[in-house]
Design a protein around this motif. Structure first.
Motif, mmCIF file in Angstrom:
data_model
loop_
_atom_site.group_PDB
_atom_site.id
_atom_site.type_symbol
_atom_site.label_atom_id
_atom_site.label_comp_id
_atom_site.label_asym_id
_atom_site.label_seq_id
_atom_site.Cartn_x
_atom_site.Cartn_y
_atom_site.Cartn_z
ATOM 1 N N ILE A 1 -9.306 -1.832 -1.701
ATOM 2 C CA ILE A 1 -8.605 -3.111 -1.719
ATOM 3 C C ILE A 1 -9.449 -4.251 -2.274
ATOM 4 O O ILE A 1 -8.928 -5.191 -2.874
ATOM 5 N N ALA B 1 0.843 -1.200 0.000
ATOM 6 C CA ALA B 1 0.000 0.000 0.000
ATOM 7 C C ALA B 1 0.879 1.252 0.000
ATOM 8 O O ALA B 1 2.106 1.180 0.110
ATOM 9 N N LEU C 1 -5.278 -6.984 4.315
ATOM 10 C CA LEU C 1 -5.967 -7.606 3.200
ATOM 11 C C LEU C 1 -7.110 -8.449 3.758
ATOM 12 O O LEU C 1 -6.867 -9.375 4.523
ATOM 13 N N SER D 1 0.281 -2.961 4.073
ATOM 14 C CA SER D 1 -0.887 -2.205 4.525
ATOM 15 C C SER D 1 -1.030 -2.165 6.038
ATOM 16 O O SER D 1 -1.726 -1.305 6.575
ATOM 17 N N THR E 1 -4.577 2.350 -1.374
ATOM 18 C CA THR E 1 -4.062 1.267 -2.191
ATOM 19 C C THR E 1 -2.957 1.799 -3.097
ATOM 20 O O THR E 1 -3.013 2.928 -3.570
ATOM 21 N N PHE F 1 -7.805 3.072 1.560
ATOM 22 C CA PHE F 1 -7.352 1.683 1.381
ATOM 23 C C PHE F 1 -8.514 0.715 1.514
ATOM 24 O O PHE F 1 -8.685 -0.183 0.676
#
Length: 468
Positions: free
Chosen positions: A412, A160, A379, A288, A309, A408
């Motif tokens: 994602i 990220a 994730l 991330s 992202t 994000f």
């Protein structure tokens, strides 16, 4: 990336930290023979911790084993310390010394599945309560080319773009609208370097194999691959490709045309985290979940943190975001009864804490009390509805502003997940460090020659393996 120990170990600690303490006896690594016992129980040898695990981790594991056996009285579990390595796997498989349940990295799970070296767990997997909820891009790393399931992922992260919201504001940029393309990152980095003196608008890691790791991320985001695997299983190194050159050219422009990358070009994982936390870097590429380390190790004020992202080329069907994590898999020599029992164990130990409110709240409370990240963006394992339910459970204890990580979390689910290069990954990354450093320190760096040199060096290692 396998060598970034703080991040990977952090995932393991979280998984183990969901329960209370007891004691456990660690055994030598071996499967449970035919899986049966005189009392009619199915025997399992499981390996959820690495050699050298702390006493607290072993006590926690023992408690989980007891809880599992209470819920499944027809299954007997023995827990061991074990670490899977590619170099010893074939011998352990042939010699019958593998545990019944062990974990492999995202990098290797699909290759092992396609080689027939892992048990097919499709049928018992489909009987788990979360079978239809998985984020398909995550589950794909444990799915063979034949569509069958060979493992259950856990602890995943996606690469990220982290950024300092306060620095964005100082530069007149909107922190709620972070860059969504490489061109926008370049433009914002230039604006920041011009309006906030002494701050690097953008930086990437460059040493201790992290330079190659970041370059792999950029390459794959553009649709390229540093290694390819043929139908015969042979891996070919091809860092000398258009997308890798494009990623390096992007860095060259920011460094030599825009002067937006500061003056220090030697950064490893911990070093760049400190540079970011101290306000010397406005944007950088990392996992991330890095905010957890920034808070714990660097004392970073999470209210200043932003994450989105990393841009992926939407015009290239092969483009995707590099990810990492672990997959719990089952010994291919196990009986059907053992395979079914193994899936029950993995589901209990790895998966249910992510979908069980009580366990989720217990962990959130613990992290909040310890000033650790409660709602760090990762994730997602499951579909968006399941993820949203989990977020609802931990919301009362969340300590990272939701708006800061919204870019994000919103993006994602639409990104394609691509695993790391499969062969000699760390050697490849280490060799590419020198290329990234050269691009940032030598205006006339010969990228073509440098990449060809990496190809030759790493290919020799791969070819040597084939001759053993």
């Amino acid at each position: 990336m396998k060598s970034v120990k703080p991040r990977r170990l952090g995932s393991k600690v979280v998984a183990l930290g969901l329960v209370t303490a007891a004691s456990v006896a660690m055994l030598s690594a071996c499967s449970s023979d035919n899986g049966g016992s005189s009392d009619g129980k199915v025997n399992l040898v499981v390996a959820p911790v690495l050699p050298g695990a702390t006493e607290d981790a072993l006590k926690t594991l023992a408690t989980r084993v007891k809880e599992f056996e209470k819920k499944n009285p027809d299954i007997h579990v023995k827990a061991i310390e074990y670490q899977w390595t590619a170099s010893t796997f074939a011998a352990e498989l042939a010699g019958g010394t593998l545990p019944d349940v062990f974990n492999v990295p995202f990098t290797d799970s699909k290759t092992l599945a396609n080689n027939g070296q892992l048990a097919d767990i499709t049928t018992p997997f489909k009987q788990t309560s979360t079978a239809d909820k998985w984020n398909k891009t995550v589950l794909n790393v444990a799915t063979g080319d034949n569509g069958k399931v060979y493992g259950i992922p856990w602890g995943p992260y996606a690469m990220a773009l982290s950024y300092n919201r306060d620095i964005f504001k100082q530069a007149g940029l909107d922190p709620d609208k972070p860059p969504t393309t490489l061109d926008e990152i370049q433009a914002d980095a230039k604006t920041i370097s011009e309006k906030v003196p002494g701050v690097a608008g953008y930086m990437q890691m460059t040493k201790d194999s992290t330079g190659g790791w970041n370059l792999a991320t950029a390459t794959q985001a553009l649709g390229g691959r540093l290694e390819t695997t043929g139908s015969d299983g042979k891996v070919t190194v091809k860092t000398d490709n258009d997308q890798t050159k494009q990623a390096l050219s992007w860095l060259q422009k920011m460094r030599w045309q825009d002067n937006s990358m500061g003056s220090n070009f030697l950064w490893d994982w911990s070093g760049i985290n400190q540079g970011f936390a101290s306000g010397k870097i406005a944007m950088y590429m990392s996992g991330s979940d890095v905010i957890g380390s920034l808070m714990q190790a660097n004392g970073f004020d999470q209210s200043k943190y932003g994450v989105t992202t990393f841009p992926v080329d939407s015009s290239n069907s092969k483009a995707g975001i590099l990810s990492g994590g672990n997959v719990d898999v089952v010994n291919v020599k196990d009986t059907p009864e053992q395979i079914a029992a193994a899936v029950k164990w993995i589901d209990f130990y790895r998966t249910q804490p992510q979908v069980n409110e009580s366990d989720a709240v217990t962990l959130a409370k613990s992290n909040q009390a310890g000033k650790q990240a409660v709602n760090a963006p990762t994730l997602p394992l499951f579909d968006k509805a399941t993820w949203q339910q989990y977020q609802t459970w931990i919301k009362p204890y969340a300590n990272i502003p939701a708006d800061n990580i919204k870019p994000f979390n919103d993006g994602i689910f639409s990104q394609t997940i691509v695993p790391e290069p499969p062969a000699h990954t760390q050697d490849l990354y280490a060799a590419l460090d020198a290329v990234v450093q050269a691009v940032l320190t030598d205006k006339n760096a010969d990228v073509d020659t440098l990449l060809k040199g990496v190809d030759t060096k790493v290919q020799a290692l791969i070819d040597a393996d084939a001759k053993k």
